[in-house]
Design a protein around this motif. Structure first.
Motif, PDB file in Angstrom:
ATOM      1  N   TYR A 125       0.836  -1.197   0.000  1.00 13.58           N
ATOM      2  CA  TYR A 125       0.000   0.000   0.000  1.00 13.58           C
ATOM      3  C   TYR A 125       0.876   1.253   0.000  1.00 13.58           C
ATOM      4  CZ  TYR A 125      -3.139   3.679   1.437  1.00 13.58           C
ATOM      5  OH  TYR A 125      -3.835   4.862   1.492  1.00 13.58           O
ATOM      6  N   SER A 126       0.564   2.169  -0.920  1.00 13.30           N
ATOM      7  CA  SER A 126       1.389   3.381  -1.036  1.00 13.30           C
ATOM      8  C   SER A 126       0.537   4.616  -1.317  1.00 13.30           C
ATOM      9  CB  SER A 126       2.440   3.201  -2.142  1.00 13.30           C
ATOM     10  OG  SER A 126       1.805   2.920  -3.383  1.00 13.30           O
ATOM     11  N   GLY A 127      -0.598   4.703  -0.635  1.00 14.61           N
ATOM     12  CA  GLY A 127      -1.405   5.902  -0.743  1.00 14.61           C
ATOM     13  C   GLY A 127      -2.530   5.868  -1.749  1.00 14.61           C
ATOM     14  N   GLU A 128      -2.896   4.690  -2.257  1.00 12.63           N
ATOM     15  CA  GLU A 128      -4.009   4.596  -3.204  1.00 12.63           C
ATOM     16  C   GLU A 128      -5.312   5.093  -2.553  1.00 12.63           C
ATOM     17  OE1 GLU A 128      -0.841   1.913  -4.412  1.00 12.63           O
ATOM     18  OE2 GLU A 128      -1.982   2.017  -2.547  1.00 12.63           O
ATOM     19  N   LYS A 129      -6.185   5.676  -3.346  1.00 10.04           N
ATOM     20  CA  LYS A 129      -7.474   6.153  -2.858  1.00 10.04           C
ATOM     21  C   LYS A 129      -8.553   5.136  -3.182  1.00 10.04           C
ATOM     22  CE  LYS A 129      -6.318  11.051  -3.488  1.00 10.04           C
ATOM     23  NZ  LYS A 129      -6.701  12.323  -4.169  1.00 10.04           N
ATOM     24  N   ILE A 130      -9.467   4.937  -2.236  1.00 11.78           N
ATOM     25  CA  ILE A 130     -10.582   4.023  -2.441  1.00 11.78           C
ATOM     26  C   ILE A 130     -11.864   4.842  -2.429  1.00 11.78           C
ATOM     27  CG2 ILE A 130     -11.831   2.008  -1.599  1.00 11.78           C
ATOM     28  CD1 ILE A 130      -8.266   2.566  -0.493  1.00 11.78           C
ATOM     29  N   VAL A 131     -12.644   4.738  -3.503  1.00 11.91           N
ATOM     30  CA  VAL A 131     -13.837   5.560  -3.677  1.00 11.91           C
ATOM     31  C   VAL A 131     -15.072   4.675  -3.794  1.00 11.91           C
ATOM     32  CG1 VAL A 131     -14.963   7.296  -5.112  1.00 11.91           C
ATOM     33  CG2 VAL A 131     -12.460   7.322  -4.843  1.00 11.91           C
ATOM     34  N   ALA A 185     -26.026  -8.456  -0.764  1.00 11.41           N
ATOM     35  CA  ALA A 185     -25.716  -7.112  -1.258  1.00 11.41           C
ATOM     36  C   ALA A 185     -24.349  -7.116  -1.913  1.00 11.41           C
ATOM     37  CB  ALA A 185     -25.747  -6.101  -0.121  1.00 11.41           C
ATOM     38  N   SER A 186     -24.113  -6.141  -2.778  1.00 18.80           N
ATOM     39  CA  SER A 186     -22.787  -5.945  -3.342  1.00 18.80           C
ATOM     40  C   SER A 186     -22.421  -4.475  -3.179  1.00 18.80           C
ATOM     41  CB  SER A 186     -22.751  -6.335  -4.828  1.00 18.80           C
ATOM     42  OG  SER A 186     -23.553  -5.454  -5.597  1.00 18.80           O
ATOM     43  N   VAL A 187     -21.179  -4.250  -2.826  1.00 14.53           N
ATOM     44  CA  VAL A 187     -20.676  -2.890  -2.659  1.00 14.53           C
ATOM     45  C   VAL A 187     -19.554  -2.697  -3.669  1.00 14.53           C
ATOM     46  CG1 VAL A 187     -19.584  -1.240  -1.104  1.00 14.53           C
ATOM     47  CG2 VAL A 187     -21.267  -2.871  -0.217  1.00 14.53           C
ATOM     48  N   GLN A 188     -19.777  -1.782  -4.589  1.00 13.21           N
ATOM     49  CA  GLN A 188     -18.794  -1.550  -5.640  1.00 13.21           C
ATOM     50  C   GLN A 188     -17.946  -0.330  -5.308  1.00 13.21           C
ATOM     51  OE1 GLN A 188     -20.618  -1.525  -9.536  1.00 13.21           O
ATOM     52  NE2 GLN A 188     -21.971  -3.220  -9.014  1.00 13.21           N
ATOM     53  N   THR A 189     -16.647  -0.503  -5.424  1.00  9.90           N
ATOM     54  CA  THR A 189     -15.699   0.572  -5.153  1.00  9.90           C
ATOM     55  C   THR A 189     -14.689   0.646  -6.296  1.00  9.90           C
ATOM     56  OG1 THR A 189     -14.089  -0.824  -3.978  1.00  9.90           O
ATOM     57  CG2 THR A 189     -15.901   0.102  -2.678  1.00  9.90           C
ATOM     58  N   LYS A 190     -13.917   1.702  -6.294  1.00 13.63           N
ATOM     59  CA  LYS A 190     -12.819   1.773  -7.255  1.00 13.63           C
ATOM     60  C   LYS A 190     -11.580   2.291  -6.547  1.00 13.63           C
ATOM     61  CE  LYS A 190     -14.160   6.309  -9.160  1.00 13.63           C
ATOM     62  NZ  LYS A 190     -14.523   7.029 -10.408  1.00 13.63           N
ATOM     63  N   ILE A 191     -10.452   1.730  -6.940  1.00 12.10           N
ATOM     64  CA  ILE A 191      -9.165   2.142  -6.408  1.00 12.10           C
ATOM     65  C   ILE A 191      -8.509   3.052  -7.432  1.00 12.10           C
ATOM     66  CG2 ILE A 191      -6.912   1.365  -5.579  1.00 12.10           C
ATOM     67  CD1 ILE A 191      -8.298  -1.416  -5.225  1.00 12.10           C
ATOM     68  N   ILE A 192      -8.087   4.208  -6.970  1.00 11.99           N
ATOM     69  CA  ILE A 192      -7.378   5.135  -7.852  1.00 11.99           C
ATOM     70  C   ILE A 192      -5.918   5.135  -7.427  1.00 11.99           C
ATOM     71  CG2 ILE A 192      -7.216   7.496  -8.713  1.00 11.99           C
ATOM     72  CD1 ILE A 192     -10.153   7.856  -7.921  1.00 11.99           C
ATOM     73  N   THR A 193      -5.053   4.646  -8.305  1.00 14.92           N
ATOM     74  CA  THR A 193      -3.635   4.525  -7.967  1.00 14.92           C
ATOM     75  C   THR A 193      -2.941   5.874  -8.073  1.00 14.92           C
ATOM     76  OG1 THR A 193      -2.835   4.115 -10.212  1.00 14.92           O
ATOM     77  CG2 THR A 193      -3.719   2.222  -9.004  1.00 14.92           C
ATOM     78  N   ASN A 194      -1.713   5.904  -7.627  1.00 15.37           N
ATOM     79  CA  ASN A 194      -0.924   7.138  -7.675  1.00 15.37           C
ATOM     80  C   ASN A 194      -0.632   7.583  -9.099  1.00 15.37           C
ATOM     81  OD1 ASN A 194      -0.814   7.274  -4.872  1.00 15.37           O
ATOM     82  ND2 ASN A 194       0.985   5.965  -4.777  1.00 15.37           N
ATOM     83  N   THR A 195      -0.761   6.659 -10.056  1.00 16.17           N
ATOM     84  CA  THR A 195      -0.521   6.998 -11.459  1.00 16.17           C
ATOM     85  C   THR A 195      -1.817   7.333 -12.191  1.00 16.17           C
ATOM     86  OG1 THR A 195      -0.668   4.670 -12.146  1.00 16.17           O
ATOM     87  CG2 THR A 195       1.520   5.506 -11.529  1.00 16.17           C
ATOM     88  N   GLY A 196      -2.953   7.282 -11.460  1.00 13.83           N
ATOM     89  CA  GLY A 196      -4.234   7.613 -12.069  1.00 13.83           C
ATOM     90  C   GLY A 196      -4.997   6.436 -12.622  1.00 13.83           C
ATOM     91  N   SER A 197      -4.436   5.243 -12.559  1.00 14.40           N
ATOM     92  CA  SER A 197      -5.145   4.055 -13.036  1.00 14.40           C
ATOM     93  C   SER A 197      -6.299   3.736 -12.092  1.00 14.40           C
ATOM     94  CB  SER A 197      -4.194   2.858 -13.116  1.00 14.40           C
ATOM     95  OG  SER A 197      -3.143   3.112 -14.023  1.00 14.40           O
ATOM     96  N   VAL A 198      -7.347   3.128 -12.642  1.00 17.77           N
ATOM     97  CA  VAL A 198      -8.526   2.787 -11.852  1.00 17.77           C
ATOM     98  C   VAL A 198      -8.728   1.278 -11.853  1.00 17.77           C
ATOM     99  CG1 VAL A 198     -11.034   3.006 -11.671  1.00 17.77           C
ATOM    100  CG2 VAL A 198      -9.656   4.987 -12.321  1.00 17.77           C
ATOM    101  N   VAL A 199      -8.941   0.711 -10.676  1.00 19.01           N
ATOM    102  CA  VAL A 199      -9.199  -0.721 -10.526  1.00 19.01           C
ATOM    103  C   VAL A 199     -10.536  -0.883  -9.808  1.00 19.01           C
ATOM    104  CG1 VAL A 199      -8.402  -2.898  -9.549  1.00 19.01           C
ATOM    105  CG2 VAL A 199      -6.734  -1.215 -10.366  1.00 19.01           C
ATOM    106  N   LEU A 200     -11.458  -1.625 -10.416  1.00 25.78           N
ATOM    107  CA  LEU A 200     -12.777  -1.833  -9.833  1.00 25.78           C
ATOM    108  C   LEU A 200     -12.765  -3.044  -8.903  1.00 25.78           C
ATOM    109  CD1 LEU A 200     -14.992  -1.250 -13.003  1.00 25.78           C
ATOM    110  CD2 LEU A 200     -14.328   0.405 -11.248  1.00 25.78           C
ATOM    111  N   VAL A 201     -13.300  -2.844  -7.697  1.00 21.72           N
ATOM    112  CA  VAL A 201     -13.364  -3.917  -6.702  1.00 21.72           C
ATOM    113  C   VAL A 201     -14.782  -3.988  -6.149  1.00 21.72           C
ATOM    114  CG1 VAL A 201     -12.457  -4.834  -4.538  1.00 21.72           C
ATOM    115  CG2 VAL A 201     -10.956  -3.529  -6.057  1.00 21.72           C
ATOM    116  N   GLU A 202     -15.366  -5.161  -6.205  1.00 20.46           N
ATOM    117  CA  GLU A 202     -16.729  -5.374  -5.699  1.00 20.46           C
ATOM    118  C   GLU A 202     -16.689  -6.347  -4.527  1.00 20.46           C
ATOM    119  OE1 GLU A 202     -20.911  -7.531  -7.057  1.00 20.46           O
ATOM    120  OE2 GLU A 202     -19.352  -7.120  -8.539  1.00 20.46           O
ATOM    121  N   TYR A 203     -17.353  -5.973  -3.444  1.00 23.02           N
ATOM    122  CA  TYR A 203     -17.438  -6.831  -2.267  1.00 23.02           C
ATOM    123  C   TYR A 203     -18.844  -7.428  -2.211  1.00 23.02           C
ATOM    124  CZ  TYR A 203     -13.267  -4.231  -1.051  1.00 23.02           C
ATOM    125  OH  TYR A 203     -12.019  -3.649  -1.081  1.00 23.02           O
TER     126      TYR A 203
END
Length: 205
Positions: free
Chosen positions: A115-121, A133-151
């Motif tokens: 972990y190096s400061g990524e934002k979770i939205v 239920a499902s909770v959808q989030t996205k991780i915004i990396t320090n380089t601006g890339s977006v990764v979708l994560v669903e719980y």
């Protein structure tokens, strides 16, 4: 680093950001719960007193103690073993849950160090049925890339717990089920258990 490796490195750690206090289980909806507990997880990872290689064991142990209550390891184990779960005795099921829990712990606890400061939205929450239920989030990396994560979560007696994590459309549980099925198509259940035990023992060394 290619995108696949980046996703694996980042998301394995982010899975562990879902921290929970028991008194919140029935008090909040899944989406609010996930986002508030992510904030608690980030606070732990940013704690100066837990930083450094010499604090790694303490940090990881503290993470695991906080993480384990929110995951429904029995449900995850059942889904990962798929059709072979019903054939197992109560003792075998208990042993498999314990072994699969160790797999998850060993696979992801160490990744928190990446972990190096990524934002979770928060993106959105969806409840298909009363108890799911499902909770959808996205991780915004320090380089601006977006990764979708669903719980994916299930409510049992008012307590929401995670039974699967889907990263960029890839299900954690389905991935393990595919691996286990490949082994069980060629080997016995007992041989699968021995393979898992061997892997777990190797991770300890």
């Amino acid at each position: 680093m290619n995108k696949r490796k980046m996703i694996s490195s980042i998301c394995c750690g982010v899975i562990l950001l879902i921290f929970i206090s028991p008194f919140l289980w029935a008090a909040e909806d899944p989406g609010t719960l996930v986002m508030e507990t992510i904030d608690r997880g980030l606070a732990v990872l940013k704690d100066p007193s837990l930083k450094g290689t010499e604090k790694a064991h303490t940090r990881r142990q503290q993470l695991w103690e906080e993480i384990s209550p929110i995951f429904n390891f029995e449900e995850m184990s059942k889904r990962a073993l798929g059709q072979y779960w019903k054939k197992r005795s109560p003792e075998e099921k208990k042993e498999f849950v314990e072994l699969f829990t160790i797999i998850l712990k060993d696979a992801y606890i160490g990744k928190t160090d990446t972990y190096s400061g990524e934002k979770i939205v928060f993106v959105k929450e969806k409840q298909d049925e009363k108890d799911y239920a499902s909770v959808q989030t996205k991780i915004i990396t320090n380089t601006g890339s977006v990764v979708l994560v669903e719980y994916r979560m299930q409510s049992n007696s008012g307590k929401w717990k995670i039974y699967d994590v889907v990263i960029e459309g890839v299900s954690l549980v389905n991935n393990y089920r595919s691996q286990f099925n490949n082994i069980l198509m060629k080997s016995s259940y007992e041989e699968l258990v021995q393979k898992i035990k061997g892997k777990n023992d190797k991770e300890k060394t």
